[in-house]
Design a protein around this motif. Structure first.
Motif, PDB file in Angstrom:
ATOM      1  N   THR A   1       8.882   3.216   9.472  1.00 26.86           N
ATOM      2  CA  THR A   1       9.405   4.309   8.808  1.00 26.86           C
ATOM      3  C   THR A   1      10.666   3.590   8.386  1.00 26.86           C
ATOM      4  OG1 THR A   1       9.349   5.278  11.021  1.00 26.86           O
ATOM      5  CG2 THR A   1      10.979   5.824   9.932  1.00 26.86           C
ATOM      6  N   ASN A   2      11.120   4.514   7.192  1.00 26.59           N
ATOM      7  CA  ASN A   2      11.715   3.755   5.966  1.00 26.59           C
ATOM      8  C   ASN A   2      13.056   4.412   6.201  1.00 26.59           C
ATOM      9  OD1 ASN A   2      13.527   4.241   3.704  1.00 26.59           O
ATOM     10  ND2 ASN A   2      12.379   3.996   2.357  1.00 26.59           N
ATOM     11  N   LEU A   3      13.937   3.563   6.960  1.00 25.62           N
ATOM     12  CA  LEU A   3      15.685   4.627   7.284  1.00 25.62           C
ATOM     13  C   LEU A   3      16.199   5.393   5.672  1.00 25.62           C
ATOM     14  CD1 LEU A   3      16.617   1.607   9.252  1.00 25.62           C
ATOM     15  CD2 LEU A   3      15.069   3.434  10.480  1.00 25.62           C
ATOM     16  N   THR A   4      15.352   4.615   4.669  1.00 23.82           N
ATOM     17  CA  THR A   4      16.738   5.511   3.487  1.00 23.82           C
ATOM     18  C   THR A   4      16.049   6.505   3.186  1.00 23.82           C
ATOM     19  OG1 THR A   4      15.002   4.999   1.737  1.00 23.82           O
ATOM     20  CG2 THR A   4      17.080   3.548   2.638  1.00 23.82           C
ATOM     21  N   ASN A   5      14.618   7.202   3.366  1.00 26.31           N
ATOM     22  CA  ASN A   5      14.499   8.656   3.354  1.00 26.31           C
ATOM     23  C   ASN A   5      13.491   9.210   4.586  1.00 26.31           C
ATOM     24  OD1 ASN A   5      11.514   7.326   2.916  1.00 26.31           O
ATOM     25  ND2 ASN A   5      11.401   7.686   1.074  1.00 26.31           N
ATOM     26  N   ASP A   6      13.060   8.569   5.684  1.00 27.59           N
ATOM     27  CA  ASP A   6      12.621   8.759   6.788  1.00 27.59           C
ATOM     28  C   ASP A   6      10.735   9.331   6.229  1.00 27.59           C
ATOM     29  OD1 ASP A   6      13.011   9.617   9.386  1.00 27.59           O
ATOM     30  OD2 ASP A   6      12.240  11.137   9.768  1.00 27.59           O
ATOM     31  N   LYS A   7      10.187   8.064   5.537  1.00 26.45           N
ATOM     32  CA  LYS A   7       8.677   8.555   5.025  1.00 26.45           C
ATOM     33  C   LYS A   7       8.426   7.648   5.852  1.00 26.45           C
ATOM     34  CE  LYS A   7       5.998   8.912   1.525  1.00 26.45           C
ATOM     35  NZ  LYS A   7       6.137   9.263  -0.403  1.00 26.45           N
ATOM     36  N   LYS A   8       7.026   7.476   6.438  1.00 26.98           N
ATOM     37  CA  LYS A   8       6.557   6.788   7.539  1.00 26.98           C
ATOM     38  C   LYS A   8       5.186   6.515   7.082  1.00 26.98           C
ATOM     39  CE  LYS A   8       8.569   9.851  11.610  1.00 26.98           C
ATOM     40  NZ  LYS A   8       9.882  10.052  10.846  1.00 26.98           N
ATOM     41  N   TYR A   9       5.000   5.390   7.824  1.00 24.11           N
ATOM     42  CA  TYR A   9       3.264   5.246   8.077  1.00 24.11           C
ATOM     43  C   TYR A   9       3.019   4.427   8.876  1.00 24.11           C
ATOM     44  CZ  TYR A   9      -0.168   1.798   6.095  1.00 24.11           C
ATOM     45  OH  TYR A   9      -1.791   1.834   6.019  1.00 24.11           O
TER      46      TYR A   9
ATOM     47  N   SER B   1      -1.584  -1.731   4.718  1.00 21.60           N
ATOM     48  CA  SER B   1      -2.124  -1.699   3.301  1.00 21.60           C
ATOM     49  C   SER B   1      -1.261  -0.942   2.398  1.00 21.60           C
ATOM     50  CB  SER B   1      -2.915  -1.823   3.730  1.00 21.60           C
ATOM     51  OG  SER B   1      -3.572  -0.524   4.675  1.00 21.60           O
ATOM     52  N   SER B   2      -0.264   0.053   2.604  1.00 21.16           N
ATOM     53  CA  SER B   2       0.175   0.938   1.447  1.00 21.16           C
ATOM     54  C   SER B   2       0.554   0.767   0.297  1.00 21.16           C
ATOM     55  CB  SER B   2       0.876   2.420   2.389  1.00 21.16           C
ATOM     56  OG  SER B   2       1.351   2.712   1.328  1.00 21.16           O
ATOM     57  N   ASP B   3       0.096   0.360  -0.430  1.00 22.40           N
ATOM     58  CA  ASP B   3       0.869  -0.074  -1.980  1.00 22.40           C
ATOM     59  C   ASP B   3       1.976   0.143  -2.000  1.00 22.40           C
ATOM     60  OD1 ASP B   3      -1.002  -2.141  -2.733  1.00 22.40           O
ATOM     61  OD2 ASP B   3      -2.039  -1.086  -4.520  1.00 22.40           O
ATOM     62  N   ARG B   4       2.047   1.661  -1.932  1.00 18.92           N
ATOM     63  CA  ARG B   4       3.702   2.573  -2.109  1.00 18.92           C
ATOM     64  C   ARG B   4       4.581   1.994  -1.495  1.00 18.92           C
ATOM     65  NH1 ARG B   4       3.136   8.451  -1.683  1.00 18.92           N
ATOM     66  NH2 ARG B   4       1.759   7.878  -0.806  1.00 18.92           N
ATOM     67  N   LEU B   5       4.330   1.606  -0.011  1.00 20.30           N
ATOM     68  CA  LEU B   5       4.901   1.424   1.178  1.00 20.30           C
ATOM     69  C   LEU B   5       5.911  -0.384   0.480  1.00 20.30           C
ATOM     70  CD1 LEU B   5       6.650   0.839   3.897  1.00 20.30           C
ATOM     71  CD2 LEU B   5       3.949   0.357   5.037  1.00 20.30           C
ATOM     72  N   ASN B   6       4.537  -0.860   0.789  1.00 21.16           N
ATOM     73  CA  ASN B   6       5.602  -2.481  -0.447  1.00 21.16           C
ATOM     74  C   ASN B   6       5.932  -2.725  -0.785  1.00 21.16           C
ATOM     75  OD1 ASN B   6       3.154  -4.078   1.946  1.00 21.16           O
ATOM     76  ND2 ASN B   6       1.470  -3.492   1.521  1.00 21.16           N
ATOM     77  N   GLU B   7       5.445  -1.552  -1.865  1.00 18.28           N
ATOM     78  CA  GLU B   7       6.474  -1.346  -3.052  1.00 18.28           C
ATOM     79  C   GLU B   7       8.307  -1.371  -3.226  1.00 18.28           C
ATOM     80  OE1 GLU B   7       4.913   1.490  -6.289  1.00 18.28           O
ATOM     81  OE2 GLU B   7       2.934  -0.114  -5.991  1.00 18.28           O
TER      82      GLU B   7
ATOM     83  N   LEU C   1      11.529  -3.268  -2.983  1.00 24.84           N
ATOM     84  CA  LEU C   1      12.480  -2.753  -3.297  1.00 24.84           C
ATOM     85  C   LEU C   1      14.121  -2.262  -2.894  1.00 24.84           C
ATOM     86  CD1 LEU C   1      14.065  -0.961  -6.080  1.00 24.84           C
ATOM     87  CD2 LEU C   1      12.476   0.335  -5.582  1.00 24.84           C
ATOM     88  N   LEU C   2      13.638  -2.344  -1.455  1.00 25.62           N
ATOM     89  CA  LEU C   2      14.620  -1.446  -1.015  1.00 25.62           C
ATOM     90  C   LEU C   2      15.092  -2.909   0.325  1.00 25.62           C
ATOM     91  CD1 LEU C   2      13.751   1.522   0.017  1.00 25.62           C
ATOM     92  CD2 LEU C   2      15.052   1.581  -1.571  1.00 25.62           C
ATOM     93  N   GLY C   3      14.188  -3.921   0.688  1.00 28.00           N
ATOM     94  CA  GLY C   3      15.059  -4.789   1.547  1.00 28.00           C
ATOM     95  C   GLY C   3      13.883  -4.478   3.383  1.00 28.00           C
ATOM     96  N   PRO C   4      13.140  -5.871   3.596  1.00 29.87           N
ATOM     97  CA  PRO C   4      13.359  -4.921   4.914  1.00 29.87           C
ATOM     98  C   PRO C   4      13.980  -4.889   6.017  1.00 29.87           C
ATOM     99  CG  PRO C   4      12.443  -7.282   5.018  1.00 29.87           C
ATOM    100  CD  PRO C   4      13.354  -7.097   3.375  1.00 29.87           C
ATOM    101  N   LEU C   5      15.709  -4.714   6.374  1.00 29.35           N
ATOM    102  CA  LEU C   5      16.135  -4.229   6.699  1.00 29.35           C
ATOM    103  C   LEU C   5      16.341  -2.343   6.916  1.00 29.35           C
ATOM    104  CD1 LEU C   5      18.807  -6.824   6.838  1.00 29.35           C
ATOM    105  CD2 LEU C   5      17.409  -6.565   8.379  1.00 29.35           C
ATOM    106  N   ASN C   6      15.846  -1.977   5.529  1.00 29.90           N
ATOM    107  CA  ASN C   6      15.506  -0.841   5.621  1.00 29.90           C
ATOM    108  C   ASN C   6      14.388   0.623   6.855  1.00 29.90           C
ATOM    109  OD1 ASN C   6      18.183   0.305   4.297  1.00 29.90           O
ATOM    110  ND2 ASN C   6      17.575  -0.942   2.562  1.00 29.90           N
ATOM    111  N   PHE C   7      13.730  -0.691   6.770  1.00 29.42           N
ATOM    112  CA  PHE C   7      13.188  -0.028   7.640  1.00 29.42           C
ATOM    113  C   PHE C   7      12.377  -0.593   8.634  1.00 29.42           C
ATOM    114  CE2 PHE C   7      11.870  -0.627   3.538  1.00 29.42           C
ATOM    115  CZ  PHE C   7      11.522   0.691   2.490  1.00 29.42           C
TER     116      PHE C   7
END
Length: 149
Positions: free
Chosen positions: A25-33, A69-75, A79-85
């Motif tokens: 989970t991306n903590l900045t926008n709540d987007k998930k994988y 394996s998501s390129d968008r997630l890895n980008e 960009l945001l750093g692992p602490l934001n996930f």
């Protein structure tokens, strides 16, 4: 960022674990994988001199540092750093068929391709039914309903 299972940090995978299904989970926008990760990789070496059979072994996978394996997630992680996930293990699996089935079931249940709330861009699954798969899924259900972990 560490992996967690039921809010407990994971340093080692349980004995007999073939892999796990996870939620990032991306903590900045709540987007998930939703994805899956094997616990071990097969390694093949050439035969010893004078022998015919290849030498096979297994090594621990890169699960500790894996982000999907998501390129968008890895980008976004770069960009945001692992602490934001957050990285959460949803299921420990004892077979590859169980692993593939539970990943696809989670993806379909959450409708990951029907919303922009997920990084997932594809669901790729090939699973055959078997007695062992049915038994392991019944155990997973017991764990989720409150049985032993």
């Amino acid at each position: 960022m560490e992996w967690k299972y039921n809010d407990i940090l994971v340093d080692e995978l349980p004995e007999g674990c073939e892999g796990f299904v996870y939620l990032i989970t991306n903590l900045t926008n709540d987007k998930k994988y939703i994805g899956k990760k094997l616990a071990r990789f097969k390694k093949t070496k050439p035969p010893l001199k004078g022998k015919k059979n290849k030498r096979r072994s297994t090594i621990e996978s890169d699960w500790r540092d894996y982000w999907g394996s998501s390129d968008r997630l890895n980008e976004d992680v770069a960009l945001l750093g692992p602490l934001n996930f957050t990285r959460e293990i949803l299921y420990y699996c004892t077979s590859r068929s169980e692993l593939s089935y539970l990943e696809a079931r989670e993806q379909f249940d959450r409708k990951v391709l029907e919303t922009d709330e997920y990084y997932n861009g594809i669901i790729n699954v090939r699973v055959g039914g078997s007695k062992a798969l049915i038994e392991s899924l019944q155990k997973q259900t017991a764990h989720k309903v409150g049985g032993p972990v």
